[in-house]
Design an enzyme around this catalytic site. Structure first.
Site, PDB file in Angstrom:
ATOM      1  CD  GLN A 637       0.497  -0.424   3.249  1.00 47.24           C
ATOM      2  OE1 GLN A 637       1.054  -1.342   2.676  1.00 47.24           O
ATOM      3  NE2 GLN A 637       0.665  -0.192   4.537  1.00 47.24           N
ATOM      4  CB  SER A 675      -5.182  -3.909  10.317  1.00 46.10           C
ATOM      5  OG  SER A 675      -5.768  -3.563  11.540  1.00 46.10           O
ATOM      6  CE  LYS A 864     -10.703  13.930   6.621  1.00 48.35           C
ATOM      7  NZ  LYS A 864     -11.881  14.417   5.899  1.00 48.35           N
ATOM      8  CD  GLU A 868      -9.734  -1.396   6.963  1.00 50.08           C
ATOM      9  OE1 GLU A 868      -9.213  -0.443   7.578  1.00 50.08           O
ATOM     10  OE2 GLU A 868     -10.281  -2.340   7.524  1.00 50.08           O
TER      11      GLU A 868
END
Lengths: 911, 271
Positions: A637, A675, A864, A868
């Site tokens: 990512q 996560s 931010k 997900e």
């Protein structure tokens, strides 16, 4: 054993040691060419794509003997001493590699295409690369990279202070495109012992293990068998300590198909070729519960005796009187939706090796969390935490599943007992059978609004199949009631959830923790409610979009940073345009109908009402190298790049001067797990704080002003202030034990509060927002859905790296496409990548992105989380567009052609 | 001969053999026939085409062949991926005997036969005789498929192929149809239509063929096809689709494939 094959390998006449029927992929890797990856051993994923006699093949389907005498080209042969090929450079520039596990196969396939077609069309690229699966990128950047080869040059270095916001190529990208990246299976030493597992062939079974000493004696090369009896500490682990319940080895009773009961360890050559079917174990199958209905059936034996009715946990958020609000509503809709197990389907199966170093154990493995992995391993091995070292390798995709332990306890246990390096790689089947999945859900929702389309209340109930062990079931049960509202202002609200145990592989974390399932139900109901109210579906969402100053459903009020309205407004133009084109297209009432559909998301970044700190260290050594110890694991990512960008700007130095030390429990402080979309936000803040502190320390040395630029070069820090440049010679300064002369370590923990019995409180310090619009075409006779276009608008607060953001959006949305249209894991079936379908390069639409920046009060530079969020709106938007096109509502995912056609037919019957 | 021993497994393209191992090491004896070059390639004889057993889908797709082969060539490009097409052989597709074998409907439409060789004798079976059931063929243990034979008499006309799957590439068929038509003066004078993945073994659809032979090559003829013309299909529900769907889709696929073939015939006639 073994013979030699001779081939021209990457242009060089080479002899390779091999068994005649050994897979060419294993031969290449066994001879040190680990650039060729193995994802499935079945020709389904294409990760092992190489050229044999200039033809594209899956090396896992070619025998060593068949390759004898041929010419073989692997990813290692695509670049030479002069550097990367133009194709590889284009991959870097476009961000076409995220985790990088599919990249070698993609590159080899693309290089073959370019030889015949130097300027290929997108369709040609799709046809040529269709045999390689990617789970990270959404393919668009890969296609862009191939089409754009040689056309554009690199953008060059980023100036000091300009890193945040720049489209920086990933800093750890080179190894991902030259075949040198070391994923878990690539790190296993050639002389390591090998480990394989004896797994339960039934969904639910009692068992006894027989005489393993005799079995070992009869199997040359086998050194040991380990069972639950050999665990020094506790035979129990779990990501949420109060709910920890999963066993390393099952004892007497196995709770799901594929659960391990014993490990066989020995010489690699012997163990790899061992027939395990005569292992002494006696199975007694017991009636299983696989579905939510099975779990709730009266008289069902609970999967865990201490959890009656198979209930793991329940969640609740409520405010005001929802029943009264709904009863008083001008319009009301209800709906019931079901979703299946969804498999993460990363291309890298679990792998790694462990070794014992004195009284410590060291494990090299693919994981999303070094710290939590260490805690659980220490407890299993009965060792102090500092005696366990977790060294994360490159991770070939995680998406939530690599948060949980999988292969690591077995490796550590064997290495500890045998005092030798022990390696293992899960087969694709083992990976799919035994690792966590997205929770299947059964959701009921009712929503009401007034005459003007203002939502009055929402009542939501969701049941989730959490499988045999807790894993992240409690998180799903807690997150869903908070997020089920969507990014809307809802005055009266009740959402409750329950996680139920079954005899299936544990359901855990998968990009969104249950929120994508909830969004499917709610966004679909919102569309129907808008229709009932006679309000345009986008307008309806705008009317109800949460705003600064309005309380969320947990009673939390943000005064800054609520960006959903801006996201929806960004879609207005595309929405209107699609409205016209869809209407015009459908006028001819033909076999195909087009539709447009919307979905939205909001998603809290970080743990829910729990401490969630990240610690980052940044330091300067005597050579004036800035070392960023950043333990936020980069699964593709881009945490390595994002943290460095933040560090550079906070430090006031050039990005090019930052060196990375990535996660390793011995050398990086704990940056928490990768996560909950928390790394950019939480670790990003810790990085910023640490870099600011380092800057202050350095400026203090020379009393420089706050506007000074720092230049780190050849053992000197140059502090370029407005009036003068100060020199700080580093060679004479005192060094700490790590050789650093300046150092800063900072921690950030987002401010949250506990939730009360009604779920009221401040669960997250930050939410991110997004909206997506899909245009698609439905084949009215065959039920096939073709996606035409996906327009996305995501509020990221501040776009630290737009290139990586686009990659996240395209990859997450493509997982959403899979969820909507094709993905369904059926326990005991679909345990491979030809029965379990994920989108291929030919299944993605055209993308258009709107990156929205509504500054957040807490995030670094206002940023931010995003990881997900991007998946959540896609599937709802697709289902809504199918309904827009056909009038038919699919309520049971995935919307495969048979379900779409059935919905169309039932709609026609109604009409 | 070696093959009479039960332990031997034949390996050619490896695209079924290796996945069948499920990541386990090879067991038993493996006979690799991939270097028997006599079994490779497409040759034209007096009254038939001979497609060697080891001919790959890529070779079939790239070959210069009469228009009647078009369905087979289209199917070749739909098998798995380029990587699979480069290795997988036509005989392997038949010997694996999957109901969803993409090569079978086009070969049925071409009246293909299968040549089987044993040490003592060579015999030829029609493809229908060869494919006996789900994953079951008439091949004896000591036999090897040596070639697929296409009679020249079956090569009149044009053909089309359609495959239905849940994604674009690397997909196992929910259903597929091959259609071969001879159109003369806009009249369909001969037709061969076959469907796969809708019964244990792919099959010809004689009622459809009879319905359209003698009719004009136009949309209304194709539209007249209905489920009663496919009485012999017995689709099952599996992870790819429901049986009910396959009944519906089968009819629609037959219609569309015939429409493609008619368009193709028109192109040949007028172009």
């Amino acid at each position: 054993m073994g013979s030699n094959i001779r081939c021209t390998l990457n242009g060089v006449d080479t002899q390779l040691r091999a068994e005649p029927f050994e897979r060419l992929s294993d031969v290449l890797r066994g001879n040190g060419l680990t650039g060729t990856k193995v994802g499935c051993d079945a020709g389904d994923c294409g990760a092992c794509t190489v050229l044999v006699n200039d033809e594209l093949v899956c090396a896992c389907l070619v025998s060593a003997a068949q390759a004898d005498g041929s010419s073989v080209t692997t990813v290692e042969g695509l670049s030479d001493d002069s550097g990367l090929s133009p194709l590889q450079q284009s991959f870097a520039r476009h961000g076409a590699a995220q985790c990088g596990i599919c990249t070698p196969g993609m590159l080899v396939a693309a290089s073959r295409l370019l030889r015949d077609s130097p300027s290929p069309t997108r369709t040609q690229v799709e046809d040529a690369l269709g045999g390689v699966l990617c789970r990270c990128t959404g393919y668009k950047k890969i296609i862009d990279a191939v089409v754009d080869v040689g056309r554009q040059t690199s953008t060059g270095a980023v100036a000091a202070g300009a890193a945040v916001g720049a489209r920086v190529e990933r800093l750890d990208g080179l190894a991902k495109i030259n075949g040198k990246e070391l994923f878990a299976a690539d790190t296993i030493p050639p002389d390591a012992l090998w480990l394989r597992l004896i797994r339960c062939p039934h969904h639910n079974a009692e068992f006894d293990i027989g005489n393993t000493s005799d079995w070992i004696a009869n199997h040359p090369g086998v050194d040991a068998v380990f069972t639950s009896d050999d665990i020094p500490g506790r035979n129990c682990f779990g990501v949420i300590p109060p709910f920890a319940d999963q066993v390393v080895f099952a004892e007497k009773k196995a709770r799901f198909k594929g659960e391990a009961v014993a490990a066989v360890v020995g010489q690699a050559a012997a163990v790899k070729t061992l027939d395990l079917s005569d292992f002494p174990v006696n199975w007694r199958p017991v009636k299983e519960a696989l579905s939510i209905a099975d779990a709730k059936a009266s008289g069902a034996e609970p999967v865990h005796s201490n959890r009656p009715d198979n209930v793991l946990v329940k969640g609740l958020v409520q405010r005001e009187d929802v029943a009264a609000a709904l009863a008083a509503s001008a319009h009301q809709v209800t709906g019931r939706y079901t979703t299946p197990f969804i498999e993460h389907a990363y291309i890298e199966p679990e792998a790694g090796f462990a070794r014992r170093v004195g009284d410590r154990v060291e494990v090299h493995t693919c994981t999303q969390t070094a710290g939590m992995t260490r805690e659980d391993l220490a407890a299993i091995l009965a060792l102090p935490q500092e005696n366990v070292r977790v060294i994360p390798t490159a991770v070939g995709g995680g998406f939530g599943s690599k948060l949980d332990l999988s292969i690591q306890p077995f490796l550590c246990l064997a290495a500890w007992h045998l005092n030798k390096a022990v390696g293992a790689v899960y087969s694709r089947i083992e990976s799919m059978q035994t690792t966590t999945k997205r929770h299947p859900s059964e959701i009921e929702v009712g929503i009401g609004c007034d005459q003007n389309g203002q939502i009055t209340g929402m009542d939501f109930y969701g049941e989730f199949n959490t499988g045999a062990y807790a894993s992240w079931g409690p998180t799903v049960a807690n997150r869903v009631p908070i997020h089920a509202s969507g990014p809307y202002f809802i005055p009266a609200y009740r959402a409750h959830s329950v996680a139920l145990h079954t005899n299936t592989s544990p359901a855990g974390a998968f990009r969104g923790f249950g929120v994508p399932q909830a969004a499917i139900a709610v966004e679909s109901a919102i569309d129907r409610l808008a229709d009932a109210a006679g309000v345009d579906r986008l307008e309806f969402r705008l009317i109800n979009a949460l705003q600064n100053g309005q309380p969320t459903v947990t009673g939390q009020t943000f005064h800054k940073g609520v960006g959903i309205k801006e996201c929806l407004q960004a879609l207005q133009k595309a929405w209107d345009k699609a409205g016209h084109s869809v209407t015009a297209y459908n006028l001819d009432c033909g076999r195909f109908r087009k539709g447009r559909g919307l979905g939205t998301c909001w998603y809290g970044c970080g743990n829910t009402s729990l401490a969630n700190p990240s610690t980052i260290k940044i330091a300067v050594d005597t050579s004036a190298t800035v070392q960023l110890h950043q333990g936020a694991i980069d699964l593709g990512q881009g945490a390595n790049t994002v943290m460095a960008q933040i560090a550079a700007d906070a430090l006031g130095a050039e990005l090019a001067g930052i060196s990375l030390k990535s996660a390793d429990t011995d050398i990086t402080p704990d940056a928490g797990k990768t996560s909950a979309s928390r790394q950019t936000f939480v670790s990003g803040n810790a990085t910023r704080l640490a870099a600011l502190e380092l800057r202050r320390t350095i400026l203090r040395q020379v009393n420089a002003s706050d506007s000074a630029v720092l230049v780190f070069r050849d053992g000197v820090i140059y502090v370029e202030d407005t009036a003068q440049t100060h020199r700080i010679e580093l060679s004479g300064l005192e060094q700490d034990t790590e050789g650093y002369v300046f150092k800063a370590v900072e921690t950030y923990d987002p401010p949250t509060t506990d939730l009360d019995d009604n779920g009221q409180g401040k669960p997250y310090a930050q939410y991110g927002y997004g909206a997506q619009m899909v245009e698609l075409t439905v084949d009215m006779q065959l039920g096939c859905v073709k996606l035409d276009k996906l327009v996305t608008a995501h509020d990221v607060g501040r776009a630290i790296n737009p290139l990586l953001i686009e990659g996240q959006i395209e990859g997450g949305a493509t997982q959403g496409i899979g969820m909507a249209l094709m993905e369904e894991f059926i326990p005991g079936k679909a345990e491979n990548l030809h029965d379990y379908l994920i989108p291929t390069i030919g299944d993605i639409p055209e993308f258009e992105h709107h990156i929205i920046e509504v500054e957040d009060a807490e995030g670094p530079y206002g940023a931010k989380g995003l990881g997900e969020h991007v998946l959540i709106p896609t599937a709802p938007a697709i289902l809504n567009a199918i309904r827009d096109a056909t009038g038919a509502q699919v309520c049971d995912l995935p919307a495969t052609p048979d379900k779409v056609l059935a919905a169309i037919k039932s709609r026609q019957v109604e009409a | 001969m070696l093959l009479s021993d039960d332990q031997w497994t034949i390996l050619a393209g490896g695209t079924d053999y290796y996945p069948g191992l499920r990541s386990e090491p090879p067991k038993g004896q493996v006979l690799d026939i991939s270097k028997l070059d006599d079994l490779r390639g497409i040759k034209r004889a007096d009254d038939h085409y001979r497609v060697g057993a080891l001919t790959t889908w890529s070779e079939i797709a790239a070959a210069s062949l009469p228009p009647a082969f078009h369905a087979l060539q289209q199917a070749a490009l739909e098998v798995g991926s380029v990587q699979i097409q480069n290795r997988a052989t036509i005989a392997g597709n038949l010997c694996n005997a999957s109901p969803a074998a993409d090569g079978v409907p086009p070969l049925l439409a071409l009246d293909a036969s299968v040549e089987l060789r044993a040490q003592s004798a060579t015999r030829v079976l029609t493809l229908q005789e060869f494919l006996r059931g789900y994953r079951l063929t008439a091949k004896k243990r000591d036999e090897l498929v040596s070639a697929i034979l296409i009679p020249t008499a079956a090569l009149k006309g044009v053909s089309a192929f359609r495959k239905l799957g849940a994604r674009k590439y690397l997909v196992i068929s929910i259903g597929m149809v091959a259609a071969k038509l001879v159109v003369e003066d806009n009249i369909i004078t001969d037709a061969a239509v076959a469907i796969g993945a809708c019964s244990e073994v792919a099959q010809r659809l004689p009622a459809v063929e009879q319905l359209i032979i003698g009719e004009s090559a136009e949309a209304h003829v194709v539209a007249a096809i209905n489920p009663s013309h496919l009485p012999q299909i017995k689709p099952i529900s599996d992870i790819r689709a429901s049986a009910e769907y396959r009944y519906d889709a089968a009819v629609e696929l037959v219609r569309r494939t015939l429409t493609d073939a008619i368009a193709s015939a028109a192109g040949v006639t007028h172009g």
